[in-house]
Design an enzyme around this catalytic site. Structure first.
Site, PDB file in Angstrom:
ATOM      1  N   ASP A 209     -80.633 -45.059 -32.637  1.00  0.00           N
ATOM      2  CA  ASP A 209     -81.544 -46.197 -32.622  1.00  0.00           C
ATOM      3  C   ASP A 209     -81.433 -46.970 -33.933  1.00  0.00           C
ATOM      4  O   ASP A 209     -81.343 -46.380 -35.012  1.00  0.00           O
ATOM      5  CB  ASP A 209     -82.970 -45.672 -32.432  1.00  0.00           C
ATOM      6  CG  ASP A 209     -83.994 -46.770 -32.296  1.00  0.00           C
ATOM      7  OD1 ASP A 209     -83.884 -47.571 -31.350  1.00  0.00           O
ATOM      8  OD2 ASP A 209     -84.914 -46.839 -33.142  1.00  0.00           O
ATOM      9  N   GLU A 269     -76.777 -48.382 -31.698  1.00  0.00           N
ATOM     10  CA  GLU A 269     -77.438 -49.646 -31.357  1.00  0.00           C
ATOM     11  C   GLU A 269     -77.278 -50.553 -32.568  1.00  0.00           C
ATOM     12  O   GLU A 269     -78.023 -50.452 -33.538  1.00  0.00           O
ATOM     13  CB  GLU A 269     -78.914 -49.426 -31.034  1.00  0.00           C
ATOM     14  CG  GLU A 269     -79.628 -50.725 -30.682  1.00  0.00           C
ATOM     15  CD  GLU A 269     -81.147 -50.624 -30.774  1.00  0.00           C
ATOM     16  OE1 GLU A 269     -81.821 -51.386 -30.062  1.00  0.00           O
ATOM     17  OE2 GLU A 269     -81.659 -49.814 -31.576  1.00  0.00           O
TER      18      GLU A 269
END
Length: 525
Positions: A209, A269
């Site tokens: 993330d 990401e």
């Protein structure tokens, strides 16, 4: 236990199709209206039959759920709402028995404000080792009442919150998500311990993330004021919150851990639009994959989609990594809705599925993509995304693309749960959208995906890392893979003649020898 050393493991992720499981919305196994690990485990046979290669499971760790699990209070345990460690281990065992690999979310940039470290930091006070794990600073102005710099939170408002003793702490996201200080060796060591904890249990990798976060510039200087500083925006070097050079030091540490577990991987990401900057995350000692979101952000237009493909392939051309294709995820409007909604959006989404799965590299599907799920216009009273409140209720946030998956039946909750009170409400009128209804319909979106995934896995036509662009009518895209697959996508307003070759699969009826508008076809060239 740590995997034993041996011959290099195959890089299975290079052409894998991953299926993103948004845990809260996938399947509810205990009847409380919230998806959980029991529910995921019960649907593993469905995913194996669908034909995906691997799962990406979103955070299931203990959390107060200020950002639905991306505010992690303990990264080495399971949130009771979702289950327990024994349940996760059972899920992992079943998935591997079905030939499915399992990757999980790693959330390194920040912790929850309920994490034991942050509670200790508040108790310890300014200048303490406990505060050095985070980014506490004195405020500006004569009494320190102004934030230490001008950085905004991507969820709205300032990126700083003041604590009772007068200091401020940095949170690029919600105040409940204080940023960790990756200049502190203890923080890096803890991340490595978290990785080993899950790798030792047998996970096959991680989705990282905010993989362009973690590092912050020395002194935390003011950033260039920007009109749009929100979620998923990339403004280049002027935005000091992201893509700092030091982030690559962290990724090299992550890769060092992964390399001790052969056959494991990480995908980042990375909301970085510049190809050169994106490629830096894919050096041979950093990430194995990075999401390239240009296909996700492109309009339904031949020139825009071709540019997205060309740029995405160019970004990885000088790296060891393949391209990584995404059409939807839990942070963006679903592509059925982006492409116009209703029958138009569904027709285009069918074509986009064949485009995505024909491209070289890895592909990520979002749960419900294979059903053609659209966004849902929710009433204000049920919105839960922190963006809604942090923006002063001016931005509705991401709840519309997070509606629970409909499995069966003719009315809510469509087999998702045994209770109608699902965590986000499910609309009426979805009987034909359920997995059960579509499984019996050879013309359904689910059947299209199942057939496409079977061809992709079982045919040598998809071999090779590149593609060759072919001449095509105006408003169309056509390319050929080295293995012999040809793909034609018609984004024009008129039907176009089919190229020569054996039709393998089409998103619409091509029996008349033409490809209708907003349709795609695969052929054996």
């Amino acid at each position: 236990m740590t995997a034993a050393a041996g011959p290099p493991a195959p890089e299975w992720w290079r052409d894998a199709v991953f299926y993103q499981v948004y845990v809260r919305s996938f399947a509810d196994g205990n009847g409380d209206g919230v998806g959980d690990l029991i529910g995921v485990r019960s649907r593993l046979p469905y995913l194996a039959e669908l034909g995906v290669d691997a799962l990406w499971i979103t955070p299931f760790y203990p959390s107060p759920m200020a950002d639905h699990g991306y505010d992690v209070a303990d990264p080495r345990d399971v949130e009771p709402v979702f289950g327990d460690l024994a349940g996760f281990d059972a899920l992992l065992t079943d998935a591997h028995a079905l030939g499915l690999r399992v990757t999980i979310d790693l959330v390194p940039n920040h912790s929850s404000h309920d994490h034991e470290w942050f509670r200790a930091a508040l108790a310890a006070g300014p200048g303490s080792p406990e505060r050095a794990r985070y980014l506490f600073r004195d405020g500006r102005g004569p009494d320190g009442a102004e934030p230490p710099n001008n950085w905004p939170s991507v969820f709205g408002g300032p990126a700083w919150t003041r604590v009772p003793d007068g200091q401020w702490y940095l949170h690029i996201f919600a105040p409940e998500q204080p940023d960790l200080n990756f200049a502190n060796p203890e923080v890096v060591a803890d991340l490595e311990e978290t990785m080993r904890f899950w790798l030792d249990r047998g996970v096959d990798g991680f989705r990282i993330d905010v993989a362009h976060g973690m590092a912050k510039p020395e002194g935390l200087p003011d950033m260039v004021p920007m009109d749009d500083t929100g979620l998923l925006a990339d403004h280049g070097p002027g935005d000091h919150r992201f893509d700092q050079d030091g982030v690559h030091v962290v990724h090299r540490r992550i890769r060092t851990v992964l390399d001790r577990y052969p056959g494991t991987m990480a995908v980042g990401e990375v909301w970085v639009s510049d190809d050169v900057r994106l490629a830096q995350y894919l050096r041979d000692d950093e990430l194995q994959l990075a999401f390239n979101f240009k296909l996700l952000t492109a309009e339904w237009d031949a020139d825009a989609l071709r540019a997205a493909v060309v740029d995405s392939l160019a970004a990885v051309a000088g790296t060891p990594a393949p391209a990584c294709w995404v059409l939807s995820n839990h942070d963006r409007p679903r592509h059925v809705t982006r492409y116009g909604g209703g029958e138009l959006g569904l027709r285009r989404a069918r074509a986009a599925a064949l485009l995505q799965l024909a491209l070289p590299g890895a592909a990520y599907l979002y749960n419900g993509d294979e059903l053609g799920m659209p966004d849902v216009d929710l009433p204000d009273a049920v919105l839960q995304d922190p963006i809604w409140e942090r923006s002063g209720r001016t931005e509705r946030g991401r709840d519309a693309c997070r509606i629970p998956v409909p499995w069966s039946g003719s009315a809510p909750p469509y087999g998702f749960s045994s209770t109608p009170g699902t965590w986000l409400p499910m609309p009426d009128g979805w009987a034909g959208l359920t997995a059960e209804a579509q499984s019996a319909d050879p013309g359904s979106m689910q059947s299209l995906y199942r057939t496409a995934l079977g061809l992709r896995r079982g045919s040598g036509l998809f071999e090779g890392d590149g593609l060759e662009w072919l001449p095509s009518p105006d408003g169309c895209l056509a390319f050929r893979r080295p293995g012999g697959l040809a793909c034609l996508v018609n984004l024009s307003a008129a039907a176009v003649p089919l190229p020569e070759g054996e039709v393998l699969l089409a998103s619409d009826d091509v029996a008349g020898g033409t490809l209708p508008p907003d349709a795609a076809v695969w052929l054996r060239a």
